[in-house]
Write an enzyme that holds these catalytic residues in place. Sequence first.
Site, PDB file in Angstrom:
ATOM      1  N   GLY A  61       0.772  -1.248   0.000  1.00  0.00           N
ATOM      2  CA  GLY A  61       0.000   0.000   0.000  1.00  0.00           C
ATOM      3  C   GLY A  61       0.798   1.289   0.000  1.00  0.00           C
ATOM      4  O   GLY A  61       0.214   2.362   0.187  1.00  0.00           O
ATOM      5  N   TRP A  63       2.250   2.910  -2.508  1.00  0.00           N
ATOM      6  CA  TRP A  63       1.890   3.824  -3.611  1.00  0.00           C
ATOM      7  C   TRP A  63       0.544   4.485  -3.291  1.00  0.00           C
ATOM      8  O   TRP A  63       0.376   5.680  -3.484  1.00  0.00           O
ATOM      9  CB  TRP A  63       1.817   3.076  -4.952  1.00  0.00           C
ATOM     10  CG  TRP A  63       3.146   2.799  -5.575  1.00  0.00           C
ATOM     11  CD1 TRP A  63       4.353   2.724  -4.946  1.00  0.00           C
ATOM     12  CD2 TRP A  63       3.424   2.569  -6.974  1.00  0.00           C
ATOM     13  NE1 TRP A  63       5.350   2.453  -5.847  1.00  0.00           N
ATOM     14  CE2 TRP A  63       4.813   2.354  -7.092  1.00  0.00           C
ATOM     15  CE3 TRP A  63       2.633   2.514  -8.110  1.00  0.00           C
ATOM     16  CZ2 TRP A  63       5.422   2.091  -8.323  1.00  0.00           C
ATOM     17  CZ3 TRP A  63       3.234   2.257  -9.337  1.00  0.00           C
ATOM     18  CH2 TRP A  63       4.616   2.053  -9.446  1.00  0.00           C
ATOM     19  N   ASP A  81      -5.403  -5.508  -5.377  1.00  0.00           N
ATOM     20  CA  ASP A  81      -4.343  -6.522  -5.251  1.00  0.00           C
ATOM     21  C   ASP A  81      -4.986  -7.861  -4.906  1.00  0.00           C
ATOM     22  O   ASP A  81      -6.022  -7.909  -4.255  1.00  0.00           O
ATOM     23  CB  ASP A  81      -3.328  -6.162  -4.154  1.00  0.00           C
ATOM     24  CG  ASP A  81      -1.969  -6.805  -4.404  1.00  0.00           C
ATOM     25  OD1 ASP A  81      -1.003  -6.075  -4.715  1.00  0.00           O
ATOM     26  OD2 ASP A  81      -1.867  -8.061  -4.323  1.00  0.00           O
ATOM     27  N   ASP A  97      -7.883 -10.731  -8.379  1.00  0.00           N
ATOM     28  CA  ASP A  97      -6.957 -10.796  -9.508  1.00  0.00           C
ATOM     29  C   ASP A  97      -7.396  -9.794 -10.574  1.00  0.00           C
ATOM     30  O   ASP A  97      -8.512  -9.888 -11.096  1.00  0.00           O
ATOM     31  CB  ASP A  97      -6.983 -12.224 -10.074  1.00  0.00           C
ATOM     32  CG  ASP A  97      -5.998 -12.420 -11.206  1.00  0.00           C
ATOM     33  OD1 ASP A  97      -5.426 -11.424 -11.700  1.00  0.00           O
ATOM     34  OD2 ASP A  97      -5.795 -13.588 -11.601  1.00  0.00           O
ATOM     35  N   ASP A 122       2.125  -1.594 -10.544  1.00  0.00           N
ATOM     36  CA  ASP A 122       3.417  -2.104 -10.061  1.00  0.00           C
ATOM     37  C   ASP A 122       3.357  -3.633 -10.068  1.00  0.00           C
ATOM     38  O   ASP A 122       4.129  -4.291  -9.389  1.00  0.00           O
ATOM     39  CB  ASP A 122       3.651  -1.570  -8.636  1.00  0.00           C
ATOM     40  CG  ASP A 122       5.124  -1.532  -8.260  1.00  0.00           C
ATOM     41  OD1 ASP A 122       5.976  -1.696  -9.149  1.00  0.00           O
ATOM     42  OD2 ASP A 122       5.417  -1.341  -7.054  1.00  0.00           O
ATOM     43  N   LYS A 162       4.829  -1.048 -14.672  1.00  0.00           N
ATOM     44  CA  LYS A 162       6.129  -1.729 -14.532  1.00  0.00           C
ATOM     45  C   LYS A 162       6.282  -2.778 -15.630  1.00  0.00           C
ATOM     46  O   LYS A 162       5.370  -3.561 -15.881  1.00  0.00           O
ATOM     47  CB  LYS A 162       6.200  -2.397 -13.162  1.00  0.00           C
ATOM     48  CG  LYS A 162       7.477  -3.213 -12.972  1.00  0.00           C
ATOM     49  CD  LYS A 162       7.851  -3.387 -11.536  1.00  0.00           C
ATOM     50  CE  LYS A 162       7.005  -4.420 -10.825  1.00  0.00           C
ATOM     51  NZ  LYS A 162       7.365  -4.475  -9.397  1.00  0.00           N
TER      52      LYS A 162
HETATM   53  C1  LIG Z   1       5.820  -4.927  -6.009  1.00  0.00           C
HETATM   54  S1  LIG Z   1       4.276  -5.271  -5.277  1.00  0.00           S
HETATM   55  C2  LIG Z   1       3.501  -3.692  -5.236  1.00  0.00           C
HETATM   56  C3  LIG Z   1       4.008  -2.767  -4.172  1.00  0.00           C
HETATM   57  C4  LIG Z   1       3.162  -1.525  -4.094  1.00  0.00           C
HETATM   58  N1  LIG Z   1       3.324  -0.679  -5.274  1.00  0.00           N
HETATM   59  C5  LIG Z   1       3.530  -0.692  -2.898  1.00  0.00           C
HETATM   60  O1  LIG Z   1       4.230   0.307  -3.079  1.00  0.00           O
HETATM   61  O2  LIG Z   1       3.142  -1.035  -1.775  1.00  0.00           O
HETATM   62  C6  LIG Z   1       3.403  -6.050  -6.591  1.00  0.00           C
HETATM   63  C7  LIG Z   1       2.015  -6.493  -6.211  1.00  0.00           C
HETATM   64  O3  LIG Z   1       1.312  -6.868  -7.410  1.00  0.00           O
HETATM   65  C8  LIG Z   1       0.363  -7.839  -7.044  1.00  0.00           C
HETATM   66  N2  LIG Z   1      -0.122  -8.508  -8.257  1.00  0.00           N
HETATM   67  C9  LIG Z   1       0.597  -9.143  -9.208  1.00  0.00           C
HETATM   68  N3  LIG Z   1      -0.219  -9.630 -10.170  1.00  0.00           N
HETATM   69  C10 LIG Z   1      -1.480  -9.276  -9.821  1.00  0.00           C
HETATM   70  C11 LIG Z   1      -2.764  -9.490 -10.407  1.00  0.00           C
HETATM   71  N4  LIG Z   1      -2.912 -10.171 -11.549  1.00  0.00           N
HETATM   72  N5  LIG Z   1      -3.849  -8.978  -9.784  1.00  0.00           N
HETATM   73  C12 LIG Z   1      -3.725  -8.295  -8.619  1.00  0.00           C
HETATM   74  N6  LIG Z   1      -2.536  -8.069  -8.012  1.00  0.00           N
HETATM   75  C13 LIG Z   1      -1.429  -8.546  -8.600  1.00  0.00           C
HETATM   76  C14 LIG Z   1       1.109  -8.749  -6.088  1.00  0.00           C
HETATM   77  O4  LIG Z   1       0.213  -9.458  -5.260  1.00  0.00           O
HETATM   78  C15 LIG Z   1       1.963  -7.727  -5.303  1.00  0.00           C
HETATM   79  O5  LIG Z   1       1.359  -7.380  -4.095  1.00  0.00           O
END
Ligand SMILES: C[S@@+](CC[C@H](N)C(=O)[O-])C[C@H]1O[C@@H](n2cnc3c(N)ncnc32)[C@H](O)[C@@H]1O
Length: 219
Positions: A61, A63, A81, A97, A122, A162
């Site tokens: 969280g 961002w 997420d 998802d 992200d 990203k």
């Molecule tokens: C690097 S972390 C994000 C960190 C976030 N930007 C922060 O600053 O707190 C990437 C996140 O993308 C989520 N994620 C990846 N693929 C996803 C999808 N298809 N649907 C929902 N969330 C997804 C992962 O569960 C993970 O929590």
Amino acid sequence: MSSRKKRCRNWVKRQSRDLYVRQARTLGLRARSVFKLREVDRRYGLIRPDSRVVDLGCAPGSWCEHVASVVRDPGRVVGVDQLETRPLEGVRIIQGDFLDPAIQAMIRNHFGDELIDLVLSDMAPNLTGIHVTDQANARKLQNSILSFCRAGLSAGGTVLTKVFEGDSLAEIRSDYGNMFSRVISVKPEASRSRSRELYLLGKGFHGRTGRTTRSAKVC
Ligand SMILES: C[S@@+](CC[C@H](N)C(=O)[O-])C[C@H]1O[C@@H](n2cnc3c(N)ncnc32)[C@H](O)[C@@H]1O
């Protein structure tokens, strides 16, 4: 020591040496990744107090926390997420998802008739280690973000997503170029130099009925 334990120990060592991890802890922020968004926001002015923002892959969280510090009007920020995200004032969290059409519909329903100004992602697909599969998954995720933008982003809107250096990056960049006036590759300082991650910033969405074949200025 097993290689898994060794990798884990190296990760802990790296984290404790990492300047951004230490800074995030000192400031009580949820993750070091906030420094990447802060830098891009500072350089390119992404977030305005009246922006409607969707943050894809928002857990834990950090961002969303940054976005909510600029956007004061509750209801304008949605974080998504598949993992749980601790509640944040002024942010609607949707757990699920993003690739699931029902989740995308929930996000759009949240905004009703209003269009979104800024889509942040992200997210990264889980790596399988099988090159072809990983490239296909990366492409699928970006295609889904693009079609989400096509349906819900306002004309002139912005996306920050990203991506990873690799075979499909040129194609992904060109897909963004077809929908945005300008596509910029950004590697924020807080992004680890050995990581293949970078961010594509698409500015000036052509709009839902906009040109889809024009090539953008790609920097
Ligand atoms: C690097 S972390 C994000 C960190 C976030 N930007 C922060 O600053 O707190 C990437 C996140 O993308 C989520 N994620 C990846 N693929 C996803 C999808 N298809 N649907 C929902 N969330 C997804 C992962 O569960 C993970 O929590």
